[in-house]
Design an enzyme around this catalytic site. Sequence first.
Site, PDB file in Angstrom:
ATOM      1  N   LYS A  61       0.614  -1.324   0.021  1.00 52.06           N
ATOM      2  CA  LYS A  61      -0.149   0.096  -0.005  1.00 52.06           C
ATOM      3  C   LYS A  61       1.038   1.211   0.025  1.00 52.06           C
ATOM      4  O   LYS A  61       0.318   2.403  -0.647  1.00 52.06           O
ATOM      5  CB  LYS A  61      -0.825   0.116   1.319  1.00 52.06           C
ATOM      6  CG  LYS A  61      -2.009  -1.007   0.940  1.00 52.06           C
ATOM      7  CD  LYS A  61      -3.040  -0.532   0.024  1.00 52.06           C
ATOM      8  CE  LYS A  61      -4.446  -1.239   0.357  1.00 52.06           C
ATOM      9  NZ  LYS A  61      -4.482  -2.617   0.653  1.00 52.06           N
ATOM     10  N   SER A 313       1.187  -9.927  -0.680  1.00 52.67           N
ATOM     11  CA  SER A 313       0.755  -8.514  -0.655  1.00 52.67           C
ATOM     12  C   SER A 313       1.060  -7.766   0.688  1.00 52.67           C
ATOM     13  O   SER A 313       1.119  -6.700   0.833  1.00 52.67           O
ATOM     14  CB  SER A 313      -0.599  -8.328  -1.193  1.00 52.67           C
ATOM     15  OG  SER A 313      -1.397  -9.183  -0.316  1.00 52.67           O
TER      16      SER A 313
HETATM   17  C1  LIG Z   1      -5.298  -3.590   0.248  1.00 54.64           C
HETATM   18  C2  LIG Z   1      -4.630  -4.958   0.386  1.00 54.64           C
HETATM   19  C3  LIG Z   1      -5.014  -5.890  -0.822  1.00 54.64           C
HETATM   20  C4  LIG Z   1      -6.050  -5.504  -1.862  1.00 54.64           C
HETATM   21  O1  LIG Z   1      -5.754  -4.102  -2.574  1.00 54.64           O
HETATM   22  P1  LIG Z   1      -6.829  -3.581  -3.165  1.00 54.64           P
HETATM   23  O2  LIG Z   1      -6.245  -2.696  -4.190  1.00 54.64           O
HETATM   24  O3  LIG Z   1      -7.930  -3.016  -2.566  1.00 54.64           O
HETATM   25  O4  LIG Z   1      -7.611  -4.635  -4.296  1.00 54.64           O
HETATM   26  C5  LIG Z   1      -4.730  -7.054  -0.807  1.00 54.64           C
HETATM   27  N1  LIG Z   1      -3.666  -7.452   0.195  1.00 54.64           N
HETATM   28  C6  LIG Z   1      -3.188  -6.694   1.078  1.00 54.64           C
HETATM   29  C7  LIG Z   1      -2.323  -7.082   2.186  1.00 54.64           C
HETATM   30  C8  LIG Z   1      -3.779  -5.388   1.211  1.00 54.64           C
HETATM   31  O5  LIG Z   1      -3.567  -4.587   2.286  1.00 54.64           O
END
Ligand SMILES: *Cc1c(COP(=O)(O)O)cnc(C)c1O
Length: 345
Positions: A61, A313
């Site tokens: 993010k 992510s």
């Molecule tokens: C925000 C987030 C997502 C999803 O991202 P989007 O852009 O909202 O689809 C996936 N994994 C993690 C760890 C996140 O913080």
Amino acid sequence: MVVHIDEKSVTLAAITAAARDLAGQGGVLRSPMLRSEPLSRRFGADILMKMEVLQPMGAFKLRGASHAIARLTDTEAGRGVVCCSTGNHGRAVAHAARARGIAATVCLSALVPPAKVDAVAALGARVLRHGDSQDDAQREASRLVATEGLTEIPPFDHPDVIAGQGTIGLELLADRPDLGAILVPLSGGGLLAGIAVAVKALKPSVRVIGLSMDRGAAMAASLGAGRPVAVPEVATLADSLGGGIGLANRWTFALCRDLVDDVILLSEAEIYDGMRWMLMQERIVVEGAAAVGAAALLAGKVRPEGPTAIIVSGQNVAMKQVLAVARGLPVTLGGMTVEGTGCAI
Ligand SMILES: *Cc1c(COP(=O)(O)O)cnc(C)c1O
């Protein structure tokens, strides 16, 4: 597939500019992509892990939040920023705002786990707990824009945020031009849309697949309905994937509809398996949202045909949950109990 991208929408050029901007700021890591030996062996194809868990603040993010905050005018920045978040965006906004020396307010619903709330507060942001869903938190953020004149940094539906997340797509293809598929965790779709814009512009044959939990997957329901729809938000191991896409969605819905090859849904038990795999086989701590790539492979819902990247992510998960998953014990969430499927890990 013929792709027509709206001129006014997010472009490859915007993502390339975001990559330059982020490299210049120095706060965001150009994350490594590591080959998973155990997954590659199990599936007979190169499975590559894009290690966004290594980013400062523990999730990708920071890319979108840093880029969006860097692009604010001094006047916009001077008013202070506000966002709603399932946790990780709030933490990234708080960090990027502090780096620019401006005030941040983060609106979080009661569904956001305490570990994430505390992490945002520790960065000096004003934290407001509001309501029982991401939509409630969004309403509070909108109210503060109207009443206090704050500048909003949305968690996904904003061109600068999408372009920032899309820098991952550039890095994926720079590191592995031979990629065949990319598996992307999907909530509001900033990550998926950004990666899809970059990748479909550079190499349209790469399959770009979104992965969500099977309860409360707002983008999947919206794509099915052909327009943004609301779904009830419920507790999930993948708490970062909860929340709506906004009924007035301007950017991510259309980009995902036009560019994404498939969206696949995973059960809580499958997500549990993914978390357990990442811990036991890869020795990587991940939150549920970041385990969906491994989960989709283990569940047989994606069959890799060539080099396949999974976006790992984020890793902002309560240690109590990590320990339960490592021991193979059930996890209790909002009155429900989650266990693995029993698949070999
Ligand atoms: C925000 C987030 C997502 C999803 O991202 P989007 O852009 O909202 O689809 C996936 N994994 C993690 C760890 C996140 O913080």
